[in-house]
Design an enzyme around this catalytic site. Structure first.
Site, PDB file in Angstrom:
ATOM      1  N   THR A   1       0.828  -1.202   0.000  1.00 10.79           N
ATOM      2  CA  THR A   1       0.000   0.000   0.000  1.00 10.79           C
ATOM      3  C   THR A   1       0.864   1.255   0.000  1.00 10.79           C
ATOM      4  OG1 THR A   1      -1.680  -1.229   1.206  1.00 10.79           O
ATOM      5  CG2 THR A   1      -1.926   1.162   1.174  1.00 10.79           C
TER       6      THR A   1
ATOM      7  N   TYR B   1       4.531 -12.859   4.660  1.00 17.98           N
ATOM      8  CA  TYR B   1       3.410 -12.277   3.913  1.00 17.98           C
ATOM      9  C   TYR B   1       3.168 -13.098   2.656  1.00 17.98           C
ATOM     10  CZ  TYR B   1       0.802  -8.642   1.291  1.00 17.98           C
ATOM     11  OH  TYR B   1      -0.125  -7.948   0.563  1.00 17.98           O
TER      12      TYR B   1
ATOM     13  N   LYS C   1       1.021 -12.910   7.605  1.00 18.27           N
ATOM     14  CA  LYS C   1      -0.078 -12.180   6.969  1.00 18.27           C
ATOM     15  C   LYS C   1      -0.528 -13.052   5.811  1.00 18.27           C
ATOM     16  CE  LYS C   1      -1.296  -8.043   4.323  1.00 18.27           C
ATOM     17  NZ  LYS C   1      -0.781  -6.841   3.614  1.00 18.27           N
TER      18      LYS C   1
ATOM     19  N   VAL D   1      -4.034  -7.084   8.772  1.00 20.34           N
ATOM     20  CA  VAL D   1      -3.245  -5.991   8.205  1.00 20.34           C
ATOM     21  C   VAL D   1      -4.136  -5.375   7.144  1.00 20.34           C
ATOM     22  CG1 VAL D   1      -1.162  -5.305   6.985  1.00 20.34           C
ATOM     23  CG2 VAL D   1      -1.067  -7.128   8.700  1.00 20.34           C
TER      24      VAL D   1
END
Length: 319
Positions: A49, A137, A165, A207
């Site tokens: 992001t 992740y 994540k 998250v």
């Protein structure tokens, strides 16, 4: 269980840009302050992001360092440190540790399509490079590779690999990871539309991109579940679904940056190859934001906002 980095909602932060695509650190600081003030449980800096793919190494480390100084220990700062080059990921990890990050987020190496043994060796090298806790992740839709439950199981025995994540969207996989790893690996979902379902399978939080707009609401969604009020948690999940869908109507972080601009935060453009939203898509996003009381309606429709229960309007900045 290994020590938890956070429970609840960690906000995946955007990287604000000036019109010349340089980083707007002053606005970044204001956004960080708003997250702390509105009950975000942690922040992730220089992740997807935050447009990590188009940050220089200097910018990447400067963002982490700035966030650490601005947050001042109020909530954890999780630093994106992933790369498809293991040596580079190790270097980023060490630099993030020197910058004062509380934890590292390591995405699966993208494009290379490493086999499971390669993934294991990559994450092992990254974890051993620092003393910081590591969050794995897994986001196959963006990287083209999936961490198998068996590989998660092996990695969970490494002392400072403490969490995952998991953004595959595959609940069967999430359940298998939880069963294989148990207390050795905390799970956070990376899918805002699946928070309550992930919590029901033992996840410790999310998250989140949603929490950039409604940090308190996303925090409350999680804490309601932890407090035993699954019905309230479910209700909040359903309440925010339309907003979540709008935030993922284009490639992240294009919509979240557009949403923040509609809310009065001049976060600037995305760096190429990401670009702005098509006008019709942007107008739809603004309509959805207005439904939640987060911004005015488009000018040709008036300036009303219609607040809905649990909506939380971020204070608008003054510049």
């Amino acid at each position: 269980m290994k020590p938890l980095i956070f429970t609840g909602a960690a906000t995946a932060m955007v990287t604000p840009m000036h019109d010349d695509f340089s980083i707007n650190y002053g606005l970044f600081g204001q956004l960080l302050d708003e997250q702390v003030a509105n009950k975000a449980d942690a922040v992730v800096v220089a992740g997807t992001t935050g447009e990590s793919a188009t940050l220089t190494d200097e910018e990447h480390i400067n963002l982490i360092s700035y966030a650490v100084r601005r947050i001042k220990g109020r909530i954890p700062v999780i630093a994106g440190a992933g790369s498809n080059n293991t040596a580079h990921a190790v270097w980023l990890s060490r630099q993030a540790e020197r910058a004062g990050a509380d934890a590292l987020l390591h995405v699966t190496p993208y494009y290379n399509k490493a086999p499971q043994e390669g993934l294991f060796l990559h994450f092992k090298a990254c974890a051993e490079a620092t003393a910081l806790p590591v969050i794995l992740y897994n986001v196959p839709s963006r990287t083209g590779v999936n961490i198998s439950p068996a590989t998660y199981g092996r990695l969970s025995h490494i002392e400072n690999i403490v969490a995952a994540k998991e953004a595959s969207g595959n609940f069967s996989q999430l359940a298998k990871i939880a069963g294989l790893c148990g207390s050795r690996l905390a799970i956070y979902t990376g899918n805002d539309d699946q928070i309550t379902s992930a919590l029901a399978l033992g996840a410790q939080g999310v998250v989140s991109v949603l929490s950039h707009l409604v940090p308190e609401g996303t925090h409350n969604l999680c804490t309601a579940f932890f407090d035993g009020d699954a019905a309230k948690s479910d209700a909040l999940q359903l309440h925010y679904l339309e907003l979540i869908e709008a935030l993922f109507s284009d490639i992240n972080p294009i919509p979240i940056k557009q949403a923040l601009r509609f809310m009065g935060w001049d976060v600037g453009p995305c760096r190429l190859p990401l670009c702005g939203m098509e006008p019709a898509a942007a107008e739809h996003l603004q309509l959805v934001l207005a439904k939640y009381g987060l911004c005015p309606l488009p000018s040709h429709m008036g300036t009303r906002t219609s607040k809905r229960p649990e909506a939380m309007l971020l204070p608008r900045n003054s510049h």
